[in-house]
Design a protein around this motif. Structure first.
Motif: not given
Length: 66
Positions: A48-66
């Motif tokens: 599901n590309p929408g969920s994948a993109v949202q997961g990517l956003i969560c990953s980027l935020v997490y890598k920046q310190g949450g």
């Protein structure tokens, strides 16, 4: 949904796997309009590309310190 994919993956695959599939799909379908992620919800029976993109956003935020 994106947070769940970020933490647990989906259908037995992690978020990175799904992002690679979405990227491949977008390269093959350059006419896809990403202005509304909610309209981009289906590529195949595995991702599901929408969920994948949202997961990517969560990953980027997490890598920046949450």
């Amino acid at each position: 949904m994106g947070l769940a994919v970020f933490y647990a993956g989906s259908m037995g695959h992690n978020v990175e796997w799904h992002i690679k599939r979405v990227n491949k799909y977008l390269l093959q379908h350059p006419g896809v309009n990403l202005n509304n992620v909610d309209d981009f919800w289906y590529t195949d029976a595995h991702t599901n590309p929408g969920s994948a993109v949202q997961g990517l956003i969560c990953s980027l935020v997490y890598k920046q310190g949450g």
